[in-house]
Enzyme design. Sequence first.
Site, PDB file in Angstrom:
ATOM      1  CG  ASP A  76      -0.258   0.018   2.540  1.00 39.92           C
ATOM      2  OD1 ASP A  76       0.794  -0.651   2.667  1.00 39.92           O
ATOM      3  OD2 ASP A  76      -0.758   0.674   3.478  1.00 39.92           O
ATOM      4  CD  GLU A 141       4.322   0.936   6.926  1.00 39.17           C
ATOM      5  OE1 GLU A 141       5.137   1.284   7.810  1.00 39.17           O
ATOM      6  OE2 GLU A 141       3.962   1.709   6.009  1.00 39.17           O
TER       7      GLU A 141
END
Length: 383
Positions: A76, A141
């Site tokens: 991400d 994250e």
Amino acid sequence: MSSRTLHLTEQLIACRSVTPHDGGCQDLIRARLAPLGFAFETLVSGPDDFRVTNLWAVRRGRDAKAPLLAFAGHTDVVPTGPLEQWRSDPFVPTHREGRLHGRGAADMKSSLAAMVVATEEFLAAQPAHRGSLAFLLTSDEEGPAVDGTVKVVEWLRAQGVRMDACIVGEPTSVDTLGDMVKNGRRGSLSGKLTVKGVQGHIAYPHLAKNPIHLAAPALAELAAVQWDRGNAYFPPTSWQMSNIHAGTGASNVIPGALVVDFNFRFCTESTPESLKARVHAVLDRHGLDYTLDWTLGGEPFLTPVGTLSEALAAAIRAETGVATELSTTGGTSDGRFISKICPQVIEFGPLNASIHKIDEWVEVASLEPLKNIYRRTLEALLT
């Protein structure tokens, strides 16, 4: 310059993977690892409006007692910010002046690509490697990080999986590739303090209680506290206020409450419990009427000098000639979760100068050396 590492980095950047979305990144990586004999487990977690995709991939070595080394990272990326400020589409990999631009170029799709290609090269040369190799990937994250790596770690612990060393591909380099790696991170402890007063007319202060005036001496004292002195690996613990709010917006009203957000970045010399107790002692000593809500973002972790740090430092020196520096500075990372089941966790990746910024970039010339450093580390630890 054209290389497999560069090409895969470009493919990953083209995946629109704003947290918590993976955008197809893990499918790309899985397709590269599958022919190499990896076994896979996909773990999907989170509520319907925030679904997170996690991937655990492992290839066992010939010796069950040999170390298991994992590459870890996140697919991400943070939101782009104002698109009109980008010189090119953030999800169209674009070359300018020796740099590859795109969201995630440095944080951390180039690391993921380098890890995959390093693995391909290592296995081509060492198909009967002794130790085991794994990938731990998440799409949570950059977000709350409650359904990402922490969930994989919980699952691995329940499965009885032993992890001996882990390289997290966060961008750690400062001025040149390899000049800094992270062998630990400080913990993060946040507080939301509400100091209660009595609202009233500003011309009649004796009929009100001004929470700003009441809290100010306590806040000044907290700002001046030396929480600890740090140690050989960590700087001293810091306490900083990030937001203060009180008042109605009117100039003639004493507010009824003051709200302060603050954060500790703490080292291994302090604990969440000791820091909480010291804050409450100051607030109580000043006689404040308050509530305080705490959020532990993560505890500190530390990997002392050992086989992983030495192998990585040697690989960096052999590839670049740079003598790397071990550091624990900066924010938190998923290393704080992995360290719960892995005794050696080191973060290493490309330059971090552009991360989270408009026109994020990675130096194209750094991609092959980055891949080679990862491969050299595999050779040192798994053969």
